[in-house]
Design a protein around this motif. Sequence first.
Motif, PDB file in Angstrom:
ATOM      1  N   ALA A   1       0.833  -1.205   0.000  1.00  0.00           N
ATOM      2  CA  ALA A   1       0.000   0.000   0.000  1.00  0.00           C
ATOM      3  C   ALA A   1       0.865   1.253   0.000  1.00  0.00           C
ATOM      4  O   ALA A   1       0.554   2.244  -0.681  1.00  0.00           O
ATOM      5  N   LEU A   2       1.973   1.229   0.748  1.00  0.00           N
ATOM      6  CA  LEU A   2       2.873   2.387   0.781  1.00  0.00           C
ATOM      7  C   LEU A   2       3.535   2.598  -0.575  1.00  0.00           C
ATOM      8  O   LEU A   2       3.687   3.742  -1.037  1.00  0.00           O
ATOM      9  N   ALA A   3       3.913   1.501  -1.232  1.00  0.00           N
ATOM     10  CA  ALA A   3       4.508   1.611  -2.577  1.00  0.00           C
ATOM     11  C   ALA A   3       3.514   2.246  -3.550  1.00  0.00           C
ATOM     12  O   ALA A   3       3.892   3.083  -4.388  1.00  0.00           O
ATOM     13  N   LYS A   4       2.241   1.860  -3.455  1.00  0.00           N
ATOM     14  CA  LYS A   4       1.216   2.459  -4.314  1.00  0.00           C
ATOM     15  C   LYS A   4       1.070   3.948  -4.021  1.00  0.00           C
ATOM     16  O   LYS A   4       0.971   4.774  -4.943  1.00  0.00           O
ATOM     17  N   SER A   5       1.055   4.313  -2.748  1.00  0.00           N
ATOM     18  CA  SER A   5       0.915   5.725  -2.376  1.00  0.00           C
ATOM     19  C   SER A   5       2.083   6.548  -2.894  1.00  0.00           C
ATOM     20  O   SER A   5       1.914   7.684  -3.358  1.00  0.00           O
TER      21      SER A   5
END
Length: 386
Positions: free
Chosen positions: A336-340
Amino acid sequence: MIGGRNLMAYMLLISLSFCHFQEAAFMNMNLLSLVQQALGGDFPNLAGQFLGESPGATQSALTSLLPAVLGVITRKDATPDGASGLMSLINGANLDASALANPAGLFGAGGTGINNLLKAGTDSLVPALFGDKSAALANTLASSSGIKSSSATSLVAMVVPLVLTVLKKFIGENGLNASSLASLLGSQAPQLQGAIDSRLAGALGFASPDAVLGGLGGLGGKATAAGGAAVSAATAATAASKSGLSRWLPWLIGAAVLLFLWDMFVGKPTQTSAPPPAAAAISLPAKVYFSIGSAVVDADGSKTIATVADMIKQERLKVAITGYTDKTGDVAKNEALAKSRAIAVKDALVVAGVAEAEMTMQPPSFVETGTGGSDAEARRVEINRQ
């Protein structure tokens, strides 16, 4: 031919003149009008339909809410430190500046866009701006405009991210830093004076609408907040600087003209030399690195993105954006952090003028980090040719 040294002096003087007029243009910018224009047109009708309120009542609520939101922003952030925090808040929220081109589109596709805005507003942006006064603001807005309390709460959560998105777009288009943004915010008191609803000011804990402005531009003299005093001092220093530059500006321009004429008609020939080699252009894939646990683009990342944006526009490229992570710890949170982070890079490219149609978002990619080695590669976003 214009002599090398005199050419540099000539260009410096012209740059000073340009910066003076550019600064004056920024200081004359009316952010309230800019926001009202962005949220005009069909937006009140569409927002009313979404909330189940009449267009007239929704427009009344917007008319009261927008100056209050901007008033609080200027009070909190019209210093370099405050403006730096505001820029971090804006970038960390992954606001999509391209949505301003078609606000009505936010309500389409099942309302995904507007629901994302509501989540961002409710989870972080409204609390960051209003703190524990959020509920009082919504209740007062409801009673003053005739809409339901639940509708007022949603409207505040909807409008705050949109106002910050307008600011994000303006900051990106004009290359503002924390200092210039603070000066811009500090110049907004004349535009906001008389526009802030006294009932909303009271709900936010202020004795009067002028007190919301906290001394900006010489208004709200009775406000005692330390931030207001600091902004007043900064505004006075800026005014003194402007006054000095304005006094010398005609002489600077005159000197530049004389230098130009001297080199054209009297100046001696100068020895030419080979131009210095051009700086190496950034190549693709370009990498933007992030701090641990953060999805905020830092200063180095912003420079990389600006260079890549110019390349994309000049060469008419299509690019793919990929966020990287590793499988240590909570894999779902890492993904999720990579997507953000990838979305933050995409939004920054949009602000820099790259069309969304030129970009494709790739799913997060996992990397293997060596034992004891740097994990920076697992905190990067890559921009590559499609």
